[in-house]
Scaffold this motif. Structure first.
Motif, mmCIF file in Angstrom:
data_model
loop_
_atom_site.group_PDB
_atom_site.id
_atom_site.type_symbol
_atom_site.label_atom_id
_atom_site.label_comp_id
_atom_site.label_asym_id
_atom_site.label_seq_id
_atom_site.Cartn_x
_atom_site.Cartn_y
_atom_site.Cartn_z
ATOM 1 N N LYS A 90 133.976 -16.510 64.810
ATOM 2 C CA LYS A 90 134.020 -15.124 64.326
ATOM 3 C C LYS A 90 132.675 -14.416 64.319
ATOM 4 C CE LYS A 90 133.905 -16.245 59.330
ATOM 5 N NZ LYS A 90 132.807 -17.121 59.466
ATOM 6 N N ASP A 91 131.578 -15.170 64.408
ATOM 7 C CA ASP A 91 130.244 -14.566 64.398
ATOM 8 C C ASP A 91 129.263 -15.513 65.093
ATOM 9 O OD1 ASP A 91 129.452 -16.559 62.483
ATOM 10 O OD2 ASP A 91 130.145 -15.278 60.857
ATOM 11 N N PRO A 92 128.035 -15.053 65.372
ATOM 12 C CA PRO A 92 127.084 -15.918 66.080
ATOM 13 C C PRO A 92 126.840 -17.260 65.392
ATOM 14 C CG PRO A 92 126.311 -13.668 66.151
ATOM 15 C CD PRO A 92 127.508 -13.684 65.239
ATOM 16 N N GLU A 93 126.726 -17.271 64.068
ATOM 17 C CA GLU A 93 126.466 -18.536 63.374
ATOM 18 C C GLU A 93 127.596 -19.546 63.575
ATOM 19 O OE1 GLU A 93 126.020 -15.567 61.761
ATOM 20 O OE2 GLU A 93 123.976 -15.571 60.986
ATOM 21 N N GLU A 94 128.825 -19.069 63.588
ATOM 22 C CA GLU A 94 129.953 -19.979 63.810
ATOM 23 C C GLU A 94 129.946 -20.504 65.243
ATOM 24 O OE1 GLU A 94 134.695 -19.479 63.648
ATOM 25 O OE2 GLU A 94 133.676 -19.043 61.733
ATOM 26 N N VAL A 95 129.539 -19.678 66.188
ATOM 27 C CA VAL A 95 129.430 -20.120 67.582
ATOM 28 C C VAL A 95 128.312 -21.154 67.720
ATOM 29 C CG1 VAL A 95 128.853 -19.370 69.939
ATOM 30 C CG2 VAL A 95 130.466 -18.043 68.553
ATOM 31 N N PHE A 96 127.226 -20.985 66.980
ATOM 32 C CA PHE A 96 126.123 -21.960 67.044
ATOM 33 C C PHE A 96 126.616 -23.372 66.731
ATOM 34 C CE2 PHE A 96 122.640 -18.655 65.759
ATOM 35 C CZ PHE A 96 122.783 -18.018 66.979
ATOM 36 N N ASP A 97 127.625 -23.475 65.893
ATOM 37 C CA ASP A 97 128.181 -24.795 65.553
ATOM 38 C C ASP A 97 128.807 -25.497 66.761
ATOM 39 O OD1 ASP A 97 127.427 -24.503 62.928
ATOM 40 O OD2 ASP A 97 129.420 -23.987 62.195
ATOM 41 N N LYS A 98 129.018 -24.780 67.847
ATOM 42 C CA LYS A 98 129.620 -25.362 69.053
ATOM 43 C C LYS A 98 128.568 -25.751 70.094
ATOM 44 C CE LYS A 98 133.772 -23.868 67.549
ATOM 45 N NZ LYS A 98 133.515 -23.081 66.396
ATOM 46 N N TYR A 99 127.315 -25.395 69.852
ATOM 47 C CA TYR A 99 126.248 -25.649 70.827
ATOM 48 C C TYR A 99 125.638 -27.032 70.652
ATOM 49 C CZ TYR A 99 126.026 -20.690 72.217
ATOM 50 O OH TYR A 99 126.303 -19.443 72.705
ATOM 51 N N ASP A 100 125.140 -27.587 71.760
ATOM 52 C CA ASP A 100 124.518 -28.912 71.744
ATOM 53 C C ASP A 100 123.102 -28.901 71.167
ATOM 54 O OD1 ASP A 100 126.640 -30.278 72.937
ATOM 55 O OD2 ASP A 100 125.946 -29.819 74.949
ATOM 56 N N TYR A 101 122.295 -27.917 71.533
ATOM 57 C CA TYR A 101 120.864 -27.945 71.214
ATOM 58 C C TYR A 101 120.448 -26.729 70.392
ATOM 59 C CZ TYR A 101 121.260 -31.234 75.021
ATOM 60 O OH TYR A 101 121.672 -32.268 75.808
ATOM 61 N N THR A 102 119.478 -26.949 69.513
ATOM 62 C CA THR A 102 118.996 -25.860 68.648
ATOM 63 C C THR A 102 118.413 -24.715 69.460
ATOM 64 O OG1 THR A 102 116.872 -26.978 68.364
ATOM 65 C CG2 THR A 102 118.545 -27.365 66.664
ATOM 66 N N ILE A 103 117.809 -25.008 70.626
ATOM 67 C CA ILE A 103 117.214 -23.932 71.421
ATOM 68 C C ILE A 103 118.257 -22.986 72.008
ATOM 69 C CG2 ILE A 103 115.087 -25.169 71.997
ATOM 70 C CD1 ILE A 103 116.486 -25.578 74.844
ATOM 71 N N LEU A 104 119.519 -23.403 72.047
ATOM 72 C CA LEU A 104 120.577 -22.531 72.536
ATOM 73 C C LEU A 104 121.163 -21.661 71.422
ATOM 74 C CD1 LEU A 104 122.399 -24.993 74.936
ATOM 75 C CD2 LEU A 104 120.807 -23.156 75.522
ATOM 76 N N LYS A 113 120.989 -6.799 66.405
ATOM 77 C CA LYS A 113 120.605 -7.768 65.380
ATOM 78 C C LYS A 113 120.420 -9.123 66.051
ATOM 79 C CE LYS A 113 121.737 -9.765 60.940
ATOM 80 N NZ LYS A 113 122.697 -9.919 59.859
ATOM 81 N N PHE A 114 119.312 -9.770 65.737
ATOM 82 C CA PHE A 114 118.941 -11.043 66.344
ATOM 83 C C PHE A 114 119.309 -12.170 65.400
ATOM 84 C CE2 PHE A 114 115.832 -14.269 67.729
ATOM 85 C CZ PHE A 114 116.014 -14.207 69.099
ATOM 86 N N PHE A 115 119.961 -13.206 65.929
ATOM 87 C CA PHE A 115 120.379 -14.379 65.161
ATOM 88 C C PHE A 115 119.750 -15.609 65.803
ATOM 89 C CE2 PHE A 115 123.671 -11.217 64.931
ATOM 90 C CZ PHE A 115 124.136 -11.267 63.629
ATOM 91 N N HIS A 116 119.449 -16.621 64.993
ATOM 92 C CA HIS A 116 118.890 -17.842 65.547
ATOM 93 C C HIS A 116 119.031 -19.001 64.564
ATOM 94 C CE1 HIS A 116 115.281 -17.538 62.990
ATOM 95 N NE2 HIS A 116 115.395 -16.243 63.216
#
Length: 190
Positions: A90-104, A113-116
Motif C-alpha cells: 500500500k505504500d513505499p515502506e510496505e514494498v521495501f519489505d519485499k526487497y532483498d537489499y537495503t540499497i534497493l 516525497k523521498f522514502f528510504h
C-alpha cells in the motif's frame, strides 16, 4: 533528500503525473541514476491491485504496448521507456519489505516525497549489500532470481560481507527445499 532534475529526468519521474492515483518509483532505477547509470527500466508502484489495473488500462489507451504480464504487475513499453506497473504493497515502506537489499529500499512518490530504509545512505556510501532477510521466499524456483540479482549488483560495484553472504546462502538453500510453485499461466510473454 531531493533528487536533482537530471536524476528525475533519468527515472522518467514525469510518468507519475500521468496516473490519477497515488504512485511512486522505487528500487533499482533510483539506485542506477544515483550511480550515474541510465536505468534499464522503471518500476512504478500503486497502493492497490485495482489502482495498478486502472493504470495499465490508461497507459494502453495512451499508446503503451504490453510486453509481459505478471501476477502482480505488467511490463510495458511507453514512449520508448520500459516500465513495470506493479502492486506489492500500500505504500513505499510496505514494498521495501519485499526487497532483498537495503540499497534497493529507496523511493520517490508523485508528490516528490523521498522514502528510504534507515540504513540506505550508509550502505549506499559503503557500496555494501546488506540482505534485509525479510523478502518473502517463493520456493525452489525463486532462488535463481535472487542469485541473478546478487550477481547484477556485484557487477555494478557493490560487495557483500561474509556474514551477509552466509545468511543469504542459508536462505537460498532453504528456498531450494521448498516445493516449486506451478507457473502462473498469466506469466507468459504477450
Amino acid at each position: 533528500m531531493n533528487l536533482a532534475k537530471e536524476n528525475l529526468d533519468s527515472i522518467h519521474f514525469e510518468l507519475l503525473s500521468r496516473f490519477n492515483s497515488y504512485c511512486w518509483i522505487s528500487g533499482g532505477a533510483i539506485l542506477d541514476t544515483l550511480d550515474g547509470r541510465e536505468p534499464r527500466d522503471i518500476d512504478i508502484y500503486f497502493p492497490s491491485q485495482r489502482e495498478q489495473e486502472k493504470a495499465v488500462s490508461k497507459a494502453k489507451v495512451q499508446g503503451a504496448k504490453v510486453i509481459q504480464q505478471y501476477p502482480l504487475g505488467t511490463k510495458l513499453e511507453w514512449d520508448g521507456v520500459e516500465i513495470d506497473l506493479t502492486f506489492l504493497g500500500k505504500d513505499p515502506e510496505e514494498v521495501f519489505d519485499k526487497y532483498d537489499y537495503t540499497i534497493l529500499c529507496v523511493a520517490i512518490d508523485k508528490n516528490r516525497k523521498f522514502f528510504h530504509h534507515p540504513d540506505f545512505f550508509e550502505h549506499y556510501a559503503e557500496r555494501k549489500l546488506y540482505y534485509t532477510g525479510i523478502a518473502q521466499s517463493k520456493g525452489a524456483g525463486h532462488f535463481t532470481n535472487k542469485m541473478k540479482r546478487l550477481k547484477k549488483y556485484i557487477g555494478k560495484g557493490y560487495e557483500m560481507d561474509s556474514e551477509n553472504l552466509e545468511f543469504w546462502i542459508e536462505l537460498i538453500l532453504e528456498d531450494q527445499k521448498r516445493p516449486k510453485k506451478p507457473k502462473n499461466k498469466d506469466s507468459k510473454p504477450v
